[in-house]
Design a protein around this motif. Structure first.
Motif, mmCIF file in Angstrom:
data_model
loop_
_atom_site.group_PDB
_atom_site.id
_atom_site.type_symbol
_atom_site.label_atom_id
_atom_site.label_comp_id
_atom_site.label_asym_id
_atom_site.label_seq_id
_atom_site.Cartn_x
_atom_site.Cartn_y
_atom_site.Cartn_z
ATOM 1 N N TRP A 41 0.593 -1.472 -0.037
ATOM 2 C CA TRP A 41 -0.070 0.004 -0.333
ATOM 3 C C TRP A 41 0.966 1.397 -0.384
ATOM 4 O O TRP A 41 0.572 2.211 -0.806
ATOM 5 C CB TRP A 41 -0.921 -0.285 1.111
ATOM 6 C CG TRP A 41 -1.747 1.458 0.956
ATOM 7 C CD1 TRP A 41 -3.050 1.228 0.554
ATOM 8 C CD2 TRP A 41 -1.472 2.889 2.018
ATOM 9 N NE1 TRP A 41 -3.314 2.493 1.140
ATOM 10 C CE2 TRP A 41 -1.988 3.850 1.907
ATOM 11 C CE3 TRP A 41 0.082 2.664 3.065
ATOM 12 C CZ2 TRP A 41 -2.340 4.584 2.469
ATOM 13 C CZ3 TRP A 41 -0.546 3.847 3.639
ATOM 14 C CH2 TRP A 41 -1.392 4.946 3.243
ATOM 15 N N PHE A 44 2.685 1.913 -3.413
ATOM 16 C CA PHE A 44 1.475 2.039 -4.436
ATOM 17 C C PHE A 44 1.121 3.523 -4.181
ATOM 18 O O PHE A 44 0.929 4.552 -5.671
ATOM 19 C CB PHE A 44 0.887 1.234 -4.735
ATOM 20 C CG PHE A 44 1.310 -0.460 -5.750
ATOM 21 C CD1 PHE A 44 1.427 -0.362 -6.862
ATOM 22 C CD2 PHE A 44 0.674 -2.139 -4.485
ATOM 23 C CE1 PHE A 44 2.388 -0.844 -7.728
ATOM 24 C CE2 PHE A 44 1.558 -2.620 -5.467
ATOM 25 C CZ PHE A 44 1.967 -2.157 -6.679
ATOM 26 N N SER A 45 1.053 4.080 -3.001
ATOM 27 C CA SER A 45 0.451 5.574 -2.684
ATOM 28 C C SER A 45 1.054 6.314 -2.794
ATOM 29 O O SER A 45 0.861 7.365 -3.543
ATOM 30 C CB SER A 45 -0.160 5.003 -1.229
ATOM 31 O OG SER A 45 -1.554 4.470 -0.834
ATOM 32 N N ALA A 47 3.992 5.965 -5.416
ATOM 33 C CA ALA A 47 4.395 5.999 -6.151
ATOM 34 C C ALA A 47 2.954 6.974 -7.091
ATOM 35 O O ALA A 47 3.571 7.659 -8.179
ATOM 36 C CB ALA A 47 4.478 4.141 -7.027
ATOM 37 N N SER A 48 1.956 6.810 -6.350
ATOM 38 C CA SER A 48 0.739 7.758 -7.185
ATOM 39 C C SER A 48 1.739 9.392 -7.181
ATOM 40 O O SER A 48 0.428 9.977 -7.533
ATOM 41 C CB SER A 48 -0.161 7.284 -6.409
ATOM 42 O OG SER A 48 -0.764 7.202 -6.001
ATOM 43 N N LEU A 49 1.664 9.443 -5.809
ATOM 44 C CA LEU A 49 2.132 10.966 -5.707
ATOM 45 C C LEU A 49 2.986 11.377 -6.270
ATOM 46 O O LEU A 49 3.110 12.617 -6.351
ATOM 47 C CB LEU A 49 1.776 10.807 -3.836
ATOM 48 C CG LEU A 49 0.834 10.428 -3.142
ATOM 49 C CD1 LEU A 49 0.954 10.696 -1.544
ATOM 50 C CD2 LEU A 49 0.038 11.326 -3.615
ATOM 51 N N GLN A 52 3.242 14.938 -7.966
ATOM 52 C CA GLN A 52 2.478 15.597 -7.231
ATOM 53 C C GLN A 52 2.896 17.163 -6.331
ATOM 54 O O GLN A 52 4.222 16.927 -6.113
ATOM 55 C CB GLN A 52 1.363 15.243 -6.122
ATOM 56 C CG GLN A 52 0.568 14.056 -7.057
ATOM 57 C CD GLN A 52 -0.182 14.593 -8.560
ATOM 58 O OE1 GLN A 52 -0.646 15.776 -8.645
ATOM 59 N NE2 GLN A 52 -0.286 14.033 -9.254
ATOM 60 N N THR A 56 -1.473 18.741 -3.022
ATOM 61 C CA THR A 56 -2.136 17.843 -3.277
ATOM 62 C C THR A 56 -1.606 16.537 -2.511
ATOM 63 O O THR A 56 -2.654 15.516 -1.661
ATOM 64 C CB THR A 56 -1.689 17.459 -4.764
ATOM 65 O OG1 THR A 56 -2.182 18.146 -5.398
ATOM 66 C CG2 THR A 56 -2.166 15.747 -5.709
ATOM 67 N N TRP A 60 -4.238 14.410 0.205
ATOM 68 C CA TRP A 60 -3.767 12.662 0.588
ATOM 69 C C TRP A 60 -3.835 12.875 2.125
ATOM 70 O O TRP A 60 -4.672 11.189 2.336
ATOM 71 C CB TRP A 60 -3.015 12.652 -0.221
ATOM 72 C CG TRP A 60 -2.600 10.805 -0.700
ATOM 73 C CD1 TRP A 60 -3.392 10.535 -1.256
ATOM 74 C CD2 TRP A 60 -2.050 10.246 -0.198
ATOM 75 N NE1 TRP A 60 -3.135 8.809 -1.687
ATOM 76 C CE2 TRP A 60 -2.331 9.107 -0.622
ATOM 77 C CE3 TRP A 60 -1.346 10.052 1.486
ATOM 78 C CZ2 TRP A 60 -1.916 8.217 0.391
ATOM 79 C CZ3 TRP A 60 -0.819 9.118 1.332
ATOM 80 C CH2 TRP A 60 -1.465 7.702 1.278
ATOM 81 N N HIS A 66 -6.027 7.317 4.961
ATOM 82 C CA HIS A 66 -4.216 7.744 4.353
ATOM 83 C C HIS A 66 -3.551 7.518 5.641
ATOM 84 O O HIS A 66 -2.981 6.640 5.854
ATOM 85 C CB HIS A 66 -3.999 8.825 3.357
ATOM 86 C CG HIS A 66 -4.880 8.121 1.992
ATOM 87 N ND1 HIS A 66 -5.186 8.840 1.117
ATOM 88 C CD2 HIS A 66 -5.760 6.809 1.638
ATOM 89 C CE1 HIS A 66 -5.134 8.431 0.559
ATOM 90 N NE2 HIS A 66 -5.433 7.131 0.663
#
Length: 128
Positions: A41, A44-45, A47-49, A52, A56, A60, A66
């Motif tokens: 988690w 991947f979390s 990596a998605s940021l 940004q 942002t 999150w 989170h």
């Protein structure tokens, strides 16, 4: 020699009881299993940021799930590290005084690191 005498001899030689390590072993396995989904988690979390802006990322982290999962990851990872490092120190450092000093130092450092990481996450989540 019966079990009671065997336990007394081991404790006299500072080896602990026959089943003294079983609880430690289970805790290490449980924390390792808990870290598998938590680590996935986190990876991947985060990596998605990537890429940004600060606003942002801050938004999150303000989402309750989170924040909770992040703190849970930090606490579990620090505790798992403490369990693993304790085994390494106990296996490879044979002088009792040095062993105790290293164990105390490692535990204090992990508590400090976990606390600082948790404070940073909570400030990011709750302070404007």
């Amino acid at each position: 020699m019966n079990t009671t005498q065997n336990n007394q001899i081991k404790k006299a030689h500072r080896l602990g009881g026959v089943k003294a390590g079983q609880h430690h072993w289970w805790l290490q396995r449980v924390t390792a299993i808990a870290l598998i989904p938590l680590t996935l988690w986190v990876v991947f979390s985060l990596a998605s940021l990537i890429g940004q802006d600060y606003r942002t990322v801050k938004i999150w982290f303000t989402l309750p799930h989170h924040t909770v999962l992040s703190v849970l990851f930090i606490v579990t990872a620090a505790y798992h590290a403490s369990l693993g490092l304790q085994i390494i120190v106990e296996d490879y450092i044979h002088h009792l005084g040095i062993k105790q000093a290293v164990l105390i130092t490692l535990r204090l450092l992990l508590i400090l690191l976990g606390t600082l990481c948790t404070i940073v996450l909570l400030r990011l989540a709750f302070v404007s």
